[in-house]
Design an enzyme around this catalytic site. Sequence first.
Site, PDB file in Angstrom:
ATOM      1  N   LYS A  65      -4.413  13.043  12.274  1.00 23.67           N
ATOM      2  CA  LYS A  65      -4.652  13.608  13.613  1.00 23.67           C
ATOM      3  C   LYS A  65      -6.140  13.808  13.903  1.00 23.67           C
ATOM      4  O   LYS A  65      -6.507  14.207  14.999  1.00 23.67           O
ATOM      5  CB  LYS A  65      -3.948  14.970  13.753  1.00 23.67           C
ATOM      6  CG  LYS A  65      -2.445  14.890  13.795  1.00 23.67           C
ATOM      7  CD  LYS A  65      -1.820  16.180  14.322  1.00 23.67           C
ATOM      8  CE  LYS A  65      -1.837  17.289  13.306  1.00 23.67           C
ATOM      9  NZ  LYS A  65      -1.095  18.487  13.753  1.00 23.67           N
TER      10      LYS A  65
ATOM     11  N   LYS B 147      -7.970  16.123  12.407  1.00 19.45           N
ATOM     12  CA  LYS B 147      -8.260  17.560  12.318  1.00 19.45           C
ATOM     13  C   LYS B 147      -8.698  17.906  10.903  1.00 19.45           C
ATOM     14  O   LYS B 147      -8.048  17.479   9.936  1.00 19.45           O
ATOM     15  CB  LYS B 147      -6.998  18.381  12.615  1.00 19.45           C
ATOM     16  CG  LYS B 147      -6.830  18.782  14.055  1.00 19.45           C
ATOM     17  CD  LYS B 147      -5.751  19.848  14.203  1.00 19.45           C
ATOM     18  CE  LYS B 147      -5.612  20.222  15.673  1.00 19.45           C
ATOM     19  NZ  LYS B 147      -4.660  21.296  15.903  1.00 19.45           N
TER      20      LYS B 147
HETATM   21  N1  CTP Z   1      -0.972  27.696  20.587  1.00 19.46           N
HETATM   22  C1  CTP Z   1      -0.777  28.572  21.675  1.00 19.46           C
HETATM   23  N2  CTP Z   1      -1.841  29.211  22.225  1.00 19.46           N
HETATM   24  C2  CTP Z   1      -3.086  29.017  21.747  1.00 19.46           C
HETATM   25  C3  CTP Z   1      -3.306  28.153  20.641  1.00 19.46           C
HETATM   26  C4  CTP Z   1      -2.206  27.502  20.081  1.00 19.46           C
HETATM   27  O1  CTP Z   1       0.349  28.743  22.133  1.00 19.46           O
HETATM   28  N3  CTP Z   1      -4.103  29.640  22.335  1.00 19.46           N
HETATM   29  C5  CTP Z   1       0.174  27.001  20.030  1.00 19.46           C
HETATM   30  C6  CTP Z   1       0.074  25.487  20.180  1.00 19.46           C
HETATM   31  O2  CTP Z   1       0.510  25.080  21.467  1.00 19.46           O
HETATM   32  C7  CTP Z   1       1.003  25.030  19.084  1.00 19.46           C
HETATM   33  C8  CTP Z   1       0.841  26.111  17.984  1.00 19.46           C
HETATM   34  O3  CTP Z   1       0.228  27.228  18.638  1.00 19.46           O
HETATM   35  O4  CTP Z   1       2.336  25.070  19.543  1.00 19.46           O
HETATM   36  C9  CTP Z   1      -0.052  25.621  16.853  1.00 19.46           C
HETATM   37  O5  CTP Z   1      -1.236  25.130  17.456  1.00 19.46           O
HETATM   38  P1  CTP Z   1      -2.499  24.585  16.679  1.00 19.46           P
HETATM   39  O6  CTP Z   1      -2.868  23.246  17.218  1.00 19.46           O
HETATM   40  O7  CTP Z   1      -2.317  24.742  15.224  1.00 19.46           O
HETATM   41  O8  CTP Z   1      -3.593  25.685  17.145  1.00 19.46           O
HETATM   42  P2  CTP Z   1      -4.902  25.555  17.991  1.00 19.46           P
HETATM   43  O9  CTP Z   1      -5.513  26.912  17.977  1.00 19.46           O
HETATM   44  O10 CTP Z   1      -4.611  24.942  19.339  1.00 19.46           O
HETATM   45  O11 CTP Z   1      -5.775  24.553  17.108  1.00 19.46           O
HETATM   46  P3  CTP Z   1      -7.005  23.583  17.512  1.00 19.46           P
HETATM   47  O12 CTP Z   1      -8.023  24.398  18.231  1.00 19.46           O
HETATM   48  O13 CTP Z   1      -7.488  23.059  16.179  1.00 19.46           O
HETATM   49  O14 CTP Z   1      -6.394  22.496  18.382  1.00 19.46           O
END
Ligand code: CTP
Length: 136
Positions: free
Chosen positions: A51, A53
């Site tokens: 991905k 990440k």
């Molecule tokens: N999620 C959420 N609200 C946020 C951040 C994440 O509801 N502010 C949800 C995402 O939609 C997903 C789950 O948490 O269903 C896991 O998301 P993840 O991608 O691990 O977290 P992020 O904080 O969005 O990570 P990144 O910044 O690396 O994309």
Amino acid sequence: MLIEKSNLTRVLTYGTFDLFHYGHLQILKRAAYLGDELIVGVSTDQFNTIKGKECYYNFKHRAEIVNAIQWVDTVIPEQSWDQKEKDIQDFNVDILVMGDDWKGHFDDLNDYCKIIYLPRTEGISTHSIKQDLSQL
Ligand code: CTP
């Protein structure tokens, strides 16, 4: 691991859950309230590489943290984009919950279970935490 059919409503969601934060907590809580059991697919380190990440915490630690959340019943590894259909069938899932940043992406799985896209918690993400901390 296969889970037998039952009258319980099973909910499944996926994510990386690195640097576990309030937005993660909210989506797990809201997903859990949609049913009786919550299964969470946590992205493996290999899948995160696919991905693009890079995680601070490794899979073992991220999975253990998610598993410790009171609303989570089972953690499974998320190893590929296309495992959702098999997981839904293997675990007899009734509802797939995704963040609304994925809205529409998984509608083809509607043949197998209900898909609910929940709004993300505003103003927080793992990426923004990393950025903010790097500026201290
Ligand atoms: N999620 C959420 N609200 C946020 C951040 C994440 O509801 N502010 C949800 C995402 O939609 C997903 C789950 O948490 O269903 C896991 O998301 P993840 O991608 O691990 O977290 P992020 O904080 O969005 O990570 P990144 O910044 O690396 O994309």
